[in-house]
Design a protein around this motif. Sequence first.
Motif, short mmCIF file in Angstrom:
data_model
loop_
_atom_site.label_atom_id
_atom_site.label_comp_id
_atom_site.label_asym_id
_atom_site.label_seq_id
_atom_site.Cartn_x
_atom_site.Cartn_y
_atom_site.Cartn_z
N GLY A 1 -2.18 -1.80 17.01
CA GLY A 1 -2.46 -0.80 18.04
C GLY A 1 -3.41 0.28 17.52
O GLY A 1 -3.90 0.22 16.39
N GLU A 2 -3.65 1.27 18.34
CA GLU A 2 -4.60 2.34 17.99
C GLU A 2 -4.09 3.19 16.84
O GLU A 2 -3.07 3.86 16.95
N LEU A 3 -4.83 3.18 15.76
CA LEU A 3 -4.45 3.93 14.58
C LEU A 3 -4.28 5.41 14.90
O LEU A 3 -3.34 6.07 14.44
N GLU A 4 -5.18 5.94 15.74
CA GLU A 4 -5.17 7.38 16.06
C GLU A 4 -3.88 7.78 16.78
O GLU A 4 -3.42 8.90 16.67
N LEU A 5 -3.34 6.82 17.56
CA LEU A 5 -2.11 7.12 18.29
C LEU A 5 -0.89 6.93 17.41
O LEU A 5 0.09 7.67 17.50
N LEU A 6 -0.94 5.91 16.56
CA LEU A 6 0.24 5.53 15.78
C LEU A 6 0.47 6.41 14.56
O LEU A 6 1.60 6.76 14.25
N LEU A 7 -0.62 6.75 13.90
CA LEU A 7 -0.48 7.43 12.61
C LEU A 7 0.30 8.75 12.71
O LEU A 7 1.18 9.00 11.87
N PRO A 8 0.02 9.59 13.71
CA PRO A 8 0.79 10.84 13.81
C PRO A 8 2.29 10.58 13.97
O PRO A 8 3.11 11.31 13.38
N ILE A 9 2.66 9.55 14.73
CA ILE A 9 4.09 9.24 14.91
C ILE A 9 4.70 8.80 13.58
O ILE A 9 5.77 9.25 13.17
N PHE A 10 3.97 7.90 12.89
CA PHE A 10 4.44 7.43 11.58
C PHE A 10 4.64 8.61 10.63
O PHE A 10 5.65 8.70 9.94
N ASN A 11 3.66 9.49 10.60
CA ASN A 11 3.74 10.62 9.67
C ASN A 11 4.91 11.53 10.00
O ASN A 11 5.60 12.03 9.11
N ALA A 12 5.14 11.74 11.29
CA ALA A 12 6.26 12.59 11.71
C ALA A 12 7.60 11.94 11.34
O ALA A 12 8.53 12.61 10.90
N ILE A 13 7.67 10.61 11.49
CA ILE A 13 8.88 9.87 11.12
C ILE A 13 9.15 10.04 9.62
O ILE A 13 10.26 10.31 9.18
N LYS A 14 8.08 9.88 8.84
CA LYS A 14 8.20 10.03 7.38
C LYS A 14 8.66 11.43 6.99
O LYS A 14 9.42 11.61 6.05
N LYS A 15 8.16 12.43 7.73
CA LYS A 15 8.54 13.83 7.45
C LYS A 15 10.04 14.04 7.61
O LYS A 15 10.63 14.91 6.97
N LEU A 16 10.66 13.24 8.49
CA LEU A 16 12.11 13.35 8.68
C LEU A 16 12.88 12.66 7.55
O LEU A 16 14.11 12.65 7.54
N GLY A 17 12.16 12.05 6.62
CA GLY A 17 12.81 11.39 5.50
C GLY A 17 13.12 9.92 5.77
O GLY A 17 13.65 9.21 4.91
N ILE A 18 12.81 9.47 6.97
CA ILE A 18 13.09 8.10 7.38
C ILE A 18 12.12 7.15 6.69
O ILE A 18 10.94 7.47 6.52
N SER A 19 12.59 5.97 6.28
CA SER A 19 11.68 5.01 5.67
C SER A 19 11.29 3.93 6.67
O SER A 19 11.97 3.72 7.68
N ILE A 20 10.19 3.26 6.37
CA ILE A 20 9.66 2.25 7.29
C ILE A 20 9.51 0.92 6.58
O ILE A 20 8.94 0.82 5.50
N SER A 21 10.07 -0.12 7.20
CA SER A 21 10.00 -1.47 6.64
C SER A 21 9.18 -2.35 7.57
O SER A 21 9.31 -2.30 8.78
N LEU A 22 8.32 -3.17 6.97
CA LEU A 22 7.51 -4.10 7.75
C LEU A 22 8.22 -5.45 7.78
O LEU A 22 8.29 -6.15 6.77
#
Length: 278
Positions: free
Chosen positions: A157-178
């Motif tokens: 999907g659109e990097l510009e739309l996704l990246l801010p959400i990802f970064n905000a999720i990371k700020k909450l301490g949440i980890s992301i698995s692919l």
Amino acid sequence: AKELGRNNYQFFTTELNVRAQHRYALEKNLRRALSEQEFLVYYQPKVCLQTSRIVGAEALIRWQMPDVGLIPPDEFIPISEEIGLILPIGRWVLEQSCRQVKIWRETLAPELVISVNISPKQFQDPSLLNIIQQVLHDTGLPGYALQLEITEGLLMGELELLLPIFNAIKKLGISISLDDFGTGFSSLSYLQRFPIDNLKIDRSFIRDIPEKQDSVVLTRAIIAMATALGLSVTAEGVEKSEQLQFLTESRCQEMQGFHFSKPLSATDFENLLTKYIV
Ligand code: C2E
Ligand code: CA
Ligand code: CA
Ligand code: CA
């Protein structure tokens, strides 16, 4: 030949009708399932390959349909995504599993991490971030005890739309698995562009270990690449002790699969924790 053609046509329309009716019934039942609370969360343990201890669980939804029994997610998640029902369902799974794991962390397993599958449709929902924050707040689970499992398709999907959400999720301490890594259309550059913490090697690679040399080589390569990029690796679908041994030798960090345990009801998972922790 004409006769046959007409019969075929008739057969075909009937077949379509049956399918449309079946689908309509399924939709209706799904909406009821949500309001009548017929869904359940099952938990499959994730095990550290170095210590053999349970370090996490993946939340996997089930539908307990009256008079029918337990229905697996492959039979209702795709349709729920199509009709938008995945938003309330996804939210319910998140809330339910976070609340449960908060309790287990306090009673049995202080470091347990819960992994929750997030559909790409949920990422299209502008309120996803608010929902996650709300759930953490309401359940009292710390962000670092939550991992989101996403699939490669989302990253197209659109990097510009996704990246801010990802970064905000990371700020909450949440980890992301692919999730399902290796099966998608992955361009490996995604791994640099997105703040991913963990690769989950798809079951299709693990299944053919040790018989197929290709799977052995690819799995080794994925682990080496992930390690070099600072990502941890989880192997899914581990069924045999040879696979376990191979993954341990290859320095994979975590495994999940029937060899250790199938997904369990909350009660059964709790019993397992009790056995393992003490
Ligand atoms: P997934 O995320 O790849 O989940 C792993 C699936 O592999 C699970 O199937 C699990 O039971 C199965 N599995 C684990 N270990 C083994 C093994 O050793 N051998 C074999 N043969 N299978 C194993 P399940 O629970 O039927 O879920 C299927 C899919 O449904 C999931 O695949 C995921 O894509 C989706 N799903 C499940 N729960 C949710 C949810 O809450 N939200 C969303 N969006 N999708 C979900
Ligand atoms: Ca998953
Ligand atoms: Ca998977
Ligand atoms: Ca899968």
